[in-house]
Design a protein around this motif. Structure first.
Motif, PDB file in Angstrom:
ATOM      1  N   TYR A   1      33.583  20.229  49.451  1.00  0.00           N
ATOM      2  CA  TYR A   1      32.701  21.357  49.732  1.00  0.00           C
ATOM      3  C   TYR A   1      31.695  21.531  48.589  1.00  0.00           C
ATOM      4  CZ  TYR A   1      36.336  23.652  46.895  1.00  0.00           C
ATOM      5  OH  TYR A   1      37.233  23.975  45.911  1.00  0.00           O
ATOM      6  N   ARG A   2      30.573  22.165  48.919  1.00  0.00           N
ATOM      7  CA  ARG A   2      29.481  22.281  47.951  1.00  0.00           C
ATOM      8  C   ARG A   2      29.892  23.111  46.748  1.00  0.00           C
ATOM      9  NH1 ARG A   2      23.409  24.340  49.329  1.00  0.00           N
ATOM     10  NH2 ARG A   2      24.575  25.498  50.905  1.00  0.00           N
ATOM     11  N   ASN A   3      29.475  22.651  45.570  1.00  0.00           N
ATOM     12  CA  ASN A   3      29.676  23.381  44.321  1.00  0.00           C
ATOM     13  C   ASN A   3      28.356  23.495  43.586  1.00  0.00           C
ATOM     14  OD1 ASN A   3      32.608  24.042  42.972  1.00  0.00           O
ATOM     15  ND2 ASN A   3      32.752  22.648  44.732  1.00  0.00           N
ATOM     16  N   LEU A   4      28.207  24.551  42.816  1.00  0.00           N
ATOM     17  CA  LEU A   4      26.975  24.770  42.068  1.00  0.00           C
ATOM     18  C   LEU A   4      27.269  25.555  40.803  1.00  0.00           C
ATOM     19  CD1 LEU A   4      26.002  28.007  42.566  1.00  0.00           C
ATOM     20  CD2 LEU A   4      25.630  27.100  44.853  1.00  0.00           C
ATOM     21  N   PHE A   5      26.271  25.628  39.941  1.00  0.00           N
ATOM     22  CA  PHE A   5      26.344  26.529  38.791  1.00  0.00           C
ATOM     23  C   PHE A   5      25.063  27.335  38.744  1.00  0.00           C
ATOM     24  CE2 PHE A   5      24.791  22.435  37.189  1.00  0.00           C
ATOM     25  CZ  PHE A   5      23.636  22.787  36.505  1.00  0.00           C
ATOM     26  N   ILE A   6      25.168  28.569  38.279  1.00  0.00           N
ATOM     27  CA  ILE A   6      24.037  29.499  38.236  1.00  0.00           C
ATOM     28  C   ILE A   6      23.429  29.486  36.845  1.00  0.00           C
ATOM     29  CG2 ILE A   6      23.393  31.939  38.350  1.00  0.00           C
ATOM     30  CD1 ILE A   6      25.393  32.239  40.624  1.00  0.00           C
ATOM     31  N   SER A   7      22.142  29.213  36.783  1.00  0.00           N
ATOM     32  CA  SER A   7      21.459  29.097  35.492  1.00  0.00           C
ATOM     33  C   SER A   7      20.384  30.152  35.287  1.00  0.00           C
ATOM     34  CB  SER A   7      20.817  27.707  35.364  1.00  0.00           C
ATOM     35  OG  SER A   7      19.948  27.463  36.453  1.00  0.00           O
ATOM     36  N   GLY A   8      19.955  30.818  36.335  1.00  0.00           N
ATOM     37  CA  GLY A   8      18.874  31.791  36.208  1.00  0.00           C
ATOM     38  C   GLY A   8      19.111  33.026  37.052  1.00  0.00           C
ATOM     39  N   GLY A   9      18.486  34.123  36.633  1.00  0.00           N
ATOM     40  CA  GLY A   9      18.652  35.396  37.312  1.00  0.00           C
ATOM     41  C   GLY A   9      19.569  36.282  36.505  1.00  0.00           C
ATOM     42  N   GLN A  10      18.994  37.146  35.654  1.00  0.00           N
ATOM     43  CA  GLN A  10      19.816  37.905  34.716  1.00  0.00           C
ATOM     44  C   GLN A  10      20.807  38.828  35.407  1.00  0.00           C
ATOM     45  OE1 GLN A  10      19.877  37.289  31.396  1.00  0.00           O
ATOM     46  NE2 GLN A  10      21.714  38.579  31.500  1.00  0.00           N
ATOM     47  N   GLU A  11      20.379  39.455  36.511  1.00  0.00           N
ATOM     48  CA  GLU A  11      21.300  40.350  37.211  1.00  0.00           C
ATOM     49  C   GLU A  11      22.496  39.567  37.743  1.00  0.00           C
ATOM     50  OE1 GLU A  11      19.615  42.796  40.182  1.00  0.00           O
ATOM     51  OE2 GLU A  11      18.277  43.855  38.822  1.00  0.00           O
ATOM     52  N   ALA A  12      22.234  38.354  38.214  1.00  0.00           N
ATOM     53  CA  ALA A  12      23.330  37.518  38.705  1.00  0.00           C
ATOM     54  C   ALA A  12      24.240  37.098  37.556  1.00  0.00           C
ATOM     55  CB  ALA A  12      22.771  36.282  39.421  1.00  0.00           C
ATOM     56  N   LYS A  13      23.655  36.743  36.422  1.00  0.00           N
ATOM     57  CA  LYS A  13      24.465  36.368  35.256  1.00  0.00           C
ATOM     58  C   LYS A  13      25.329  37.534  34.801  1.00  0.00           C
ATOM     59  CE  LYS A  13      21.482  32.777  33.281  1.00  0.00           C
ATOM     60  NZ  LYS A  13      20.706  32.381  32.077  1.00  0.00           N
ATOM     61  N   ASP A  14      24.743  38.721  34.763  1.00  0.00           N
ATOM     62  CA  ASP A  14      25.497  39.906  34.368  1.00  0.00           C
ATOM     63  C   ASP A  14      26.633  40.189  35.354  1.00  0.00           C
ATOM     64  OD1 ASP A  14      23.820  40.230  32.220  1.00  0.00           O
ATOM     65  OD2 ASP A  14      22.570  41.744  33.184  1.00  0.00           O
ATOM     66  N   TYR A  15      26.339  40.012  36.630  1.00  0.00           N
ATOM     67  CA  TYR A  15      27.327  40.245  37.684  1.00  0.00           C
ATOM     68  C   TYR A  15      28.551  39.346  37.489  1.00  0.00           C
ATOM     69  CZ  TYR A  15      29.115  40.483  42.510  1.00  0.00           C
ATOM     70  OH  TYR A  15      29.901  40.650  43.615  1.00  0.00           O
ATOM     71  N   ILE A  16      28.316  38.067  37.294  1.00  0.00           N
ATOM     72  CA  ILE A  16      29.419  37.131  37.113  1.00  0.00           C
ATOM     73  C   ILE A  16      30.141  37.419  35.801  1.00  0.00           C
ATOM     74  CG2 ILE A  16      30.072  34.701  36.922  1.00  0.00           C
ATOM     75  CD1 ILE A  16      27.659  34.019  38.621  1.00  0.00           C
ATOM     76  N   GLY A  17      29.408  37.922  34.827  1.00  0.00           N
ATOM     77  CA  GLY A  17      30.016  38.240  33.546  1.00  0.00           C
ATOM     78  C   GLY A  17      31.083  39.307  33.638  1.00  0.00           C
ATOM     79  N   LYS A  18      31.060  40.089  34.714  1.00  0.00           N
ATOM     80  CA  LYS A  18      32.058  41.140  34.894  1.00  0.00           C
ATOM     81  C   LYS A  18      33.271  40.648  35.678  1.00  0.00           C
ATOM     82  CE  LYS A  18      28.879  45.031  34.481  1.00  0.00           C
ATOM     83  NZ  LYS A  18      28.309  46.232  35.105  1.00  0.00           N
ATOM     84  N   ILE A  19      33.279  39.372  36.026  1.00  0.00           N
ATOM     85  CA  ILE A  19      34.457  38.789  36.664  1.00  0.00           C
ATOM     86  C   ILE A  19      35.364  38.264  35.558  1.00  0.00           C
ATOM     87  CG2 ILE A  19      35.317  36.979  38.200  1.00  0.00           C
ATOM     88  CD1 ILE A  19      32.658  37.101  39.681  1.00  0.00           C
ATOM     89  N   PHE A  20      36.503  38.920  35.345  1.00  0.00           N
ATOM     90  CA  PHE A  20      37.392  38.532  34.260  1.00  0.00           C
ATOM     91  C   PHE A  20      38.725  37.984  34.745  1.00  0.00           C
ATOM     92  CE2 PHE A  20      34.727  41.696  31.907  1.00  0.00           C
ATOM     93  CZ  PHE A  20      34.099  40.761  31.117  1.00  0.00           C
ATOM     94  N   ALA A  21      38.810  37.622  36.021  1.00  0.00           N
ATOM     95  CA  ALA A  21      40.004  36.960  36.544  1.00  0.00           C
ATOM     96  C   ALA A  21      39.548  35.849  37.475  1.00  0.00           C
ATOM     97  CB  ALA A  21      40.891  37.951  37.288  1.00  0.00           C
ATOM     98  N   PHE A  22      40.145  34.699  37.337  1.00  0.00           N
ATOM     99  CA  PHE A  22      39.753  33.541  38.130  1.00  0.00           C
ATOM    100  C   PHE A  22      40.977  32.931  38.800  1.00  0.00           C
ATOM    101  CE2 PHE A  22      35.357  33.094  36.803  1.00  0.00           C
ATOM    102  CZ  PHE A  22      35.323  33.817  35.626  1.00  0.00           C
ATOM    103  N   PRO A  23      40.830  32.409  40.029  1.00  0.00           N
ATOM    104  CA  PRO A  23      39.598  32.428  40.820  1.00  0.00           C
ATOM    105  C   PRO A  23      39.330  33.811  41.411  1.00  0.00           C
ATOM    106  CG  PRO A  23      41.380  31.496  42.099  1.00  0.00           C
ATOM    107  CD  PRO A  23      41.936  31.726  40.723  1.00  0.00           C
ATOM    108  N   THR A  24      38.066  34.095  41.677  1.00  0.00           N
ATOM    109  CA  THR A  24      37.642  35.265  42.436  1.00  0.00           C
ATOM    110  C   THR A  24      36.700  34.779  43.529  1.00  0.00           C
ATOM    111  OG1 THR A  24      37.906  36.945  40.710  1.00  0.00           O
ATOM    112  CG2 THR A  24      36.239  37.355  42.376  1.00  0.00           C
ATOM    113  N   THR A  25      36.877  35.300  44.731  1.00  0.00           N
ATOM    114  CA  THR A  25      36.049  34.895  45.857  1.00  0.00           C
ATOM    115  C   THR A  25      35.305  36.094  46.412  1.00  0.00           C
ATOM    116  OG1 THR A  25      37.635  33.148  46.418  1.00  0.00           O
ATOM    117  CG2 THR A  25      36.042  33.766  48.112  1.00  0.00           C
ATOM    118  N   VAL A  26      34.000  35.949  46.602  1.00  0.00           N
ATOM    119  CA  VAL A  26      33.151  37.011  47.130  1.00  0.00           C
ATOM    120  C   VAL A  26      32.539  36.531  48.439  1.00  0.00           C
ATOM    121  CG1 VAL A  26      31.115  38.443  46.713  1.00  0.00           C
ATOM    122  CG2 VAL A  26      32.646  37.879  44.815  1.00  0.00           C
ATOM    123  N   MET A  27      32.631  37.358  49.476  1.00  0.00           N
ATOM    124  CA  MET A  27      32.069  37.016  50.778  1.00  0.00           C
ATOM    125  C   MET A  27      30.701  37.664  50.930  1.00  0.00           C
ATOM    126  SD  MET A  27      35.501  37.430  53.156  1.00  0.00           S
ATOM    127  CE  MET A  27      34.701  36.716  54.606  1.00  0.00           C
TER     128      MET A  27
END
Length: 292
Positions: free
Chosen positions: A129-155
């Motif tokens: 299945y497709r995988n990616l990494f996020i490199s741009g978009g500060q709001e998106a970076k901040d959003y992921i920064g608040k995920i402190f348990a892995f794995p986490t899945t968002v629909m």
């Protein structure tokens, strides 16, 4: 809890050289309800990223699917890796419904080495299945920064809005996958999603989540903890006896406290309080297991 049982976590953290490529907004990850009971929509933040094939990708990927599951993971997360075969199977079922699972590796964008390691992990697990990494978009970076348990899945629906609550922890068991598939059907039918995937956990699941939370403390303040690990007396690890994890770390900091600023020491000792509390919870859960 004895250090000897947990020192693997320390050694893993010592070897980690990444900082999470993360995203945050000023609100929580969940999709809240308004005071009148009406479900409010929250859009997943706009972002720029790259998939593992080198293609540019952004939030327009959501419009291509009825529902997109974003599964956040990193290379050293055993729970993330272990669920990949099940995620591959789930993605096949999702594709039949016009939906898709997309892995988001929070580490792969840091270096070519991390990306190569992530690709190797997927290959060994048979995950296509497709995988990616996020490199741009500060709001998106901040959003992921608040995920402190892995794995986490968002629909996320085709309009880019987050569906229900984030799913914290593995989703590989049959009940959770069935819940997800039902939610996809409900979204396609235009039904309002008022509930989330069952989050009931076994004692082992709870312990694993707490260990992950504890390890992520080191990532949250990575730079200052790296200084601690640089000074750590690895040769003394096996001589710690019944010393708790928090006490061991505190002793290491005390031995090198002249190397830290006042603010750094405050950060470290605040983190140790959190670690001590997490260890207390882990010990209670282990006691509950022993008494069963």
């Amino acid at each position: 809890m004895k250090v000897i049982k947990r020192i693997v976590s320390i050694l893993i953290i010592i070897m980690m050289t990444f900082s999470l490529a993360a995203c945050s907004s000023n609100s929580t990850v969940s999709s809240p309800s308004s005071t009148d009971g009406t479900k409010q929509t929250k859009a997943f933040p706009k972002f720029q990223g790259t998939d593992f094939e080198g293609n540019s990708v952004d939030e327009t990927l959501f419009s291509k699917n009825e529902v997109t599951l974003l599964n956040f993971w990193f290379n050293g997360c055993s729970a993330c890796v272990n669920e990949m075969p099940a995620l591959e199977e789930l993605n096949t079922k999702l594709r039949e419904k016009g939906a898709e699972l997309v892995g988001v590796n929070v580490e792969a964008g840091e270096s070519d080495k991390s990306l190569a390691e992530a690709k190797e992990i997927l290959s060994k697990q048979g995950a296509t299945y497709r995988n990616l990494f996020i490199s741009g978009g500060q709001e998106a970076k901040d959003y992921i920064g608040k995920i402190f348990a892995f794995p986490t899945t968002v629909m996320v629906d085709k309009n880019g809005n987050i569906i229900g609550e984030p799913i914290v922890g593995s989703i590989e068991d049959e009940k959770k996958m069935d819940d997800i598939l039902k939610m996809v059907d409900d979204v396609k039918a235009g039904k309002t999603i008022s509930s989330s995937v069952s989050s009931e956990k076994t004692l082992d699941d709870k312990i694993e989540a707490l260990v992950t939370e504890e390890n992520n403390i080191f990532l949250e303040h990575k730079d200052v903890w790296d200084k601690v690990f640089d000074h750590m007396e690895k040769s003394n690890v096996e001589q710690m006896g019944d010393t708790t994890y928090a006490e061991y770390l505190k002793a290491q900091i005390e031995a090198a406290k002249d190397s830290f600023t006042k603010d750094e020491l405050k950060t470290l000792f605040d983190d140790i309080k959190r670690i001590d509390e997490i260890d207390r919870q882990i010990q209670e859960l282990n006691n509950n297991k022993d008494n069963k």
